[in-house]
Design a protein around this motif. Structure first.
Motif, PDB file in Angstrom:
ATOM      1  N   GLU A 161       0.841  -1.214   0.000  1.00 45.55           N
ATOM      2  CA  GLU A 161       0.000   0.000   0.000  1.00 45.55           C
ATOM      3  C   GLU A 161       0.870   1.256   0.000  1.00 45.55           C
ATOM      4  N   ASP A 162       1.928   1.253   0.820  1.00 44.11           N
ATOM      5  CA  ASP A 162       2.846   2.405   0.868  1.00 44.11           C
ATOM      6  C   ASP A 162       3.657   2.532  -0.414  1.00 44.11           C
ATOM      7  N   PHE A 163       3.981   1.390  -1.017  1.00 49.45           N
ATOM      8  CA  PHE A 163       4.730   1.421  -2.282  1.00 49.45           C
ATOM      9  C   PHE A 163       3.875   1.990  -3.414  1.00 49.45           C
ATOM     10  N   LEU A 164       2.630   1.547  -3.499  1.00 48.61           N
ATOM     11  CA  LEU A 164       1.736   2.020  -4.561  1.00 48.61           C
ATOM     12  C   LEU A 164       1.362   3.487  -4.381  1.00 48.61           C
ATOM     13  N   SER A 165       1.318   3.939  -3.118  1.00 51.60           N
ATOM     14  CA  SER A 165       1.034   5.360  -2.859  1.00 51.60           C
ATOM     15  C   SER A 165       2.301   6.220  -2.915  1.00 51.60           C
ATOM     16  N   LYS A 166       3.439   5.583  -3.291  1.00 51.76           N
ATOM     17  CA  LYS A 166       4.734   6.247  -3.506  1.00 51.76           C
ATOM     18  C   LYS A 166       5.340   6.849  -2.232  1.00 51.76           C
ATOM     19  N   LYS A 167       4.938   6.303  -1.067  1.00 45.16           N
ATOM     20  CA  LYS A 167       5.626   6.661   0.178  1.00 45.16           C
ATOM     21  C   LYS A 167       6.987   5.969   0.239  1.00 45.16           C
ATOM     22  N   ILE A 168       7.060   4.814  -0.431  1.00 40.78           N
ATOM     23  CA  ILE A 168       8.310   4.041  -0.525  1.00 40.78           C
ATOM     24  C   ILE A 168       8.607   3.819  -2.000  1.00 40.78           C
ATOM     25  N   SER A 169       9.858   4.037  -2.388  1.00 38.35           N
ATOM     26  CA  SER A 169      10.212   3.880  -3.812  1.00 38.35           C
ATOM     27  C   SER A 169      10.667   2.467  -4.140  1.00 38.35           C
ATOM     28  N   SER A 170      11.356   1.833  -3.204  1.00 34.98           N
ATOM     29  CA  SER A 170      11.849   0.469  -3.429  1.00 34.98           C
ATOM     30  C   SER A 170      11.986  -0.252  -2.096  1.00 34.98           C
ATOM     31  N   ILE A 171      11.914  -1.570  -2.152  1.00 39.14           N
ATOM     32  CA  ILE A 171      11.973  -2.394  -0.933  1.00 39.14           C
ATOM     33  C   ILE A 171      13.022  -3.476  -1.129  1.00 39.14           C
ATOM     34  N   TYR A 172      13.907  -3.600  -0.133  1.00 33.48           N
ATOM     35  CA  TYR A 172      14.982  -4.594  -0.183  1.00 33.48           C
ATOM     36  C   TYR A 172      14.887  -5.506   1.035  1.00 33.48           C
ATOM     37  N   LEU A 173      15.272  -6.746   0.832  1.00 35.96           N
ATOM     38  CA  LEU A 173      15.277  -7.753   1.899  1.00 35.96           C
ATOM     39  C   LEU A 173      16.725  -8.143   2.185  1.00 35.96           C
ATOM     40  N   ILE A 174      17.119  -8.093   3.461  1.00 40.52           N
ATOM     41  CA  ILE A 174      18.485  -8.444   3.871  1.00 40.52           C
ATOM     42  C   ILE A 174      18.410  -9.567   4.906  1.00 40.52           C
ATOM     43  N   TYR A 175      19.083 -10.679   4.627  1.00 40.20           N
ATOM     44  CA  TYR A 175      19.043 -11.818   5.541  1.00 40.20           C
ATOM     45  C   TYR A 175      20.269 -12.706   5.329  1.00 40.20           C
ATOM     46  N   VAL A 230       5.467 -15.023   0.549  1.00 37.04           N
ATOM     47  CA  VAL A 230       6.190 -16.300   0.441  1.00 37.04           C
ATOM     48  C   VAL A 230       7.695 -16.062   0.437  1.00 37.04           C
ATOM     49  N   LYS A 231       8.141 -15.041  -0.298  1.00 43.60           N
ATOM     50  CA  LYS A 231       9.577 -14.723  -0.353  1.00 43.60           C
ATOM     51  C   LYS A 231      10.118 -14.358   1.021  1.00 43.60           C
ATOM     52  N   ILE A 232       9.382 -13.507   1.737  1.00 44.06           N
ATOM     53  CA  ILE A 232       9.833 -13.061   3.061  1.00 44.06           C
ATOM     54  C   ILE A 232       9.827 -14.222   4.044  1.00 44.06           C
ATOM     55  N   PHE A 233       8.762 -15.048   4.006  1.00 42.84           N
ATOM     56  CA  PHE A 233       8.686 -16.172   4.944  1.00 42.84           C
ATOM     57  C   PHE A 233       9.778 -17.204   4.652  1.00 42.84           C
ATOM     58  N   LYS A 234      10.062 -17.432   3.385  1.00 42.19           N
ATOM     59  CA  LYS A 234      11.145 -18.360   3.026  1.00 42.19           C
ATOM     60  C   LYS A 234      12.488 -17.818   3.513  1.00 42.19           C
ATOM     61  N   SER A 235      12.710 -16.510   3.357  1.00 38.52           N
ATOM     62  CA  SER A 235      13.942 -15.870   3.846  1.00 38.52           C
ATOM     63  C   SER A 235      14.037 -15.972   5.366  1.00 38.52           C
ATOM     64  N   LEU A 236      12.875 -15.860   6.029  1.00 43.42           N
ATOM     65  CA  LEU A 236      12.839 -15.983   7.487  1.00 43.42           C
ATOM     66  C   LEU A 236      13.246 -17.392   7.919  1.00 43.42           C
ATOM     67  N   LEU A 237      12.748 -18.411   7.218  1.00 37.88           N
ATOM     68  CA  LEU A 237      13.126 -19.793   7.524  1.00 37.88           C
ATOM     69  C   LEU A 237      14.607 -20.040   7.243  1.00 37.88           C
ATOM     70  N   GLU A 238      15.122 -19.462   6.162  1.00 37.46           N
ATOM     71  CA  GLU A 238      16.554 -19.580   5.855  1.00 37.46           C
ATOM     72  C   GLU A 238      17.393 -18.901   6.934  1.00 37.46           C
ATOM     73  N   SER A 239      16.899 -17.760   7.408  1.00 42.47           N
ATOM     74  CA  SER A 239      17.598 -17.042   8.480  1.00 42.47           C
ATOM     75  C   SER A 239      17.600 -17.853   9.772  1.00 42.47           C
ATOM     76  N   TYR A 240      16.457 -18.502  10.101  1.00 41.74           N
ATOM     77  CA  TYR A 240      16.388 -19.369  11.284  1.00 41.74           C
ATOM     78  C   TYR A 240      17.403 -20.507  11.176  1.00 41.74           C
ATOM     79  N   THR A 241      17.488 -21.106   9.996  1.00 41.84           N
ATOM     80  CA  THR A 241      18.433 -22.204   9.778  1.00 41.84           C
ATOM     81  C   THR A 241      19.870 -21.729   9.982  1.00 41.84           C
ATOM     82  N   SER A 242      20.191 -20.559   9.445  1.00 44.71           N
ATOM     83  CA  SER A 242      21.538 -19.985   9.614  1.00 44.71           C
ATOM     84  C   SER A 242      21.812 -19.664  11.074  1.00 44.71           C
TER      85      SER A 242
END
Length: 292
Positions: A161-175, A230-242
């Motif tokens: 919602e924030d991305f489509l309303s242009k409050k955020i320009s891009s979103i990155y995931l770090i894990y 799904v991408k975020i949850f998969k990254s979360l599981l990978e982070s738990y494993t690490s």
């Protein structure tokens, strides 16, 4: 050491530490098995969702202008949101410090980046505490801990919602991604805007759908939040494993170091004992000689 009593007390305290580190290591091994099993099953689901998304995108091969005009595939140069996955607890070696080093590296690449609009959100207490200590701009969301898929899905709807309303320009995931049992790599993945694939004519027949209802765009609107969740949850599981792997290795090393310290203390204790025994024997002999 001054006397054998002090050494004995230290040996007892080190022995109790060894019991704790061994117990923590065993807990990490059990959690690691569960995390690996969950990740294995979820990867299969994630693969099918991503394949479905790619197939839908390939249906636009004759008219890519529609995708280019769509807000999901276009960004402005404003605020960047970084979703950072860290642990809730410590004693996991360099697991969190690798993430923080990567964030520092990202910030250093761009001068005055904090003023230019880098926003951070941490899934994990350690990251949240780090951002507060560094006084970074935090993303305004009432839930800090996202432990299940339903929480993540609600969070994704908010950031979209924030991305489509242009409050955020891009979103990155770090894990942290576990490459093998001894090496983990920090992944920085862009999840928004979504990159438009290059369409090759030879492969189109494999992905084309003859009928899509209600429409390509409406299906995308429904599928994209699911895909990002799904991408975020998969990254979360990978982070738990690490994390569990890092903690297991850390506790194993701590146990080995404690055993080394215990061995050295035992040697010192035996030397001190021998010294005391020799001293007492000499005193007895000296006393007998004095009597004679």
């Amino acid at each position: 050491m001054s006397n054998s009593k002090e050494i004995k007390n230290r040996i007892l305290s080190i022995a109790s530490i060894i019991k704790i580190t061994e117990a923590m290591k065993m807990i990490s091994i059990v959690k690691l098995r569960k995390s690996k099993e969950s990740l294995l099953h979820f990867k299969k689901y994630s693969k099918h969702i991503e394949q479905l998304f790619q197939n839908i995108l390939f249906s636009f091969h004759e008219n890519t202008d529609i995708l280019k005009k769509n807000n999901y595939f276009f960004s402005s140069k404003k605020n960047k949101l970084f979703l950072v996955i860290t642990s809730n607890r410590g004693l996991c070696g360099s697991f969190n410090s690798l993430i923080f080093d990567k964030i520092h590296e990202i910030i250093q690449k761009k001068e005055d980046s904090l003023k230019n609009g880098c926003i951070f959100f941490s899934i994990g207490k350690k990251g949240f505490d780090y951002f507060l200590s560094k006084k970074y701009t935090l993303y305004d969301y009432n839930k800090n801990l996202l432990n299940n898929f339903s929480d993540i899905y609600l969070f994704v709807q908010k950031i979209i919602e924030d991305f489509l309303s242009k409050k955020i320009s891009s979103i990155y995931l770090i894990y942290n991604h576990l490459k093998n049992s001894l090496f983990q790599k920090v992944i920085v993945e862009q999840i928004f805007p979504i990159s438009i694939p290059t369409f090759r004519k030879k492969k189109l027949s494999e992905y084309e759908y003859s009928i899509l209802e209600p429409s390509n765009i409406e299906i995308l609107d429904h599928l994209i939040p699911k895909l990002i969740s799904v991408k975020i949850f998969k990254s979360l599981l990978e982070s738990y494993t690490s994390e569990h792997t890092a903690r297991m290795i850390s506790m194993h090393k701590a146990t080995e170091n404690a055993n080394d310290i215990k061995r050295n203390l035992m040697l010192n204790y035996n030397k001190e004992r021998q010294t005391n025994i020799t001293k007492e024997i000499l005193e007895i002999i000296s006393g007998l000689e004095a009597l004679i």
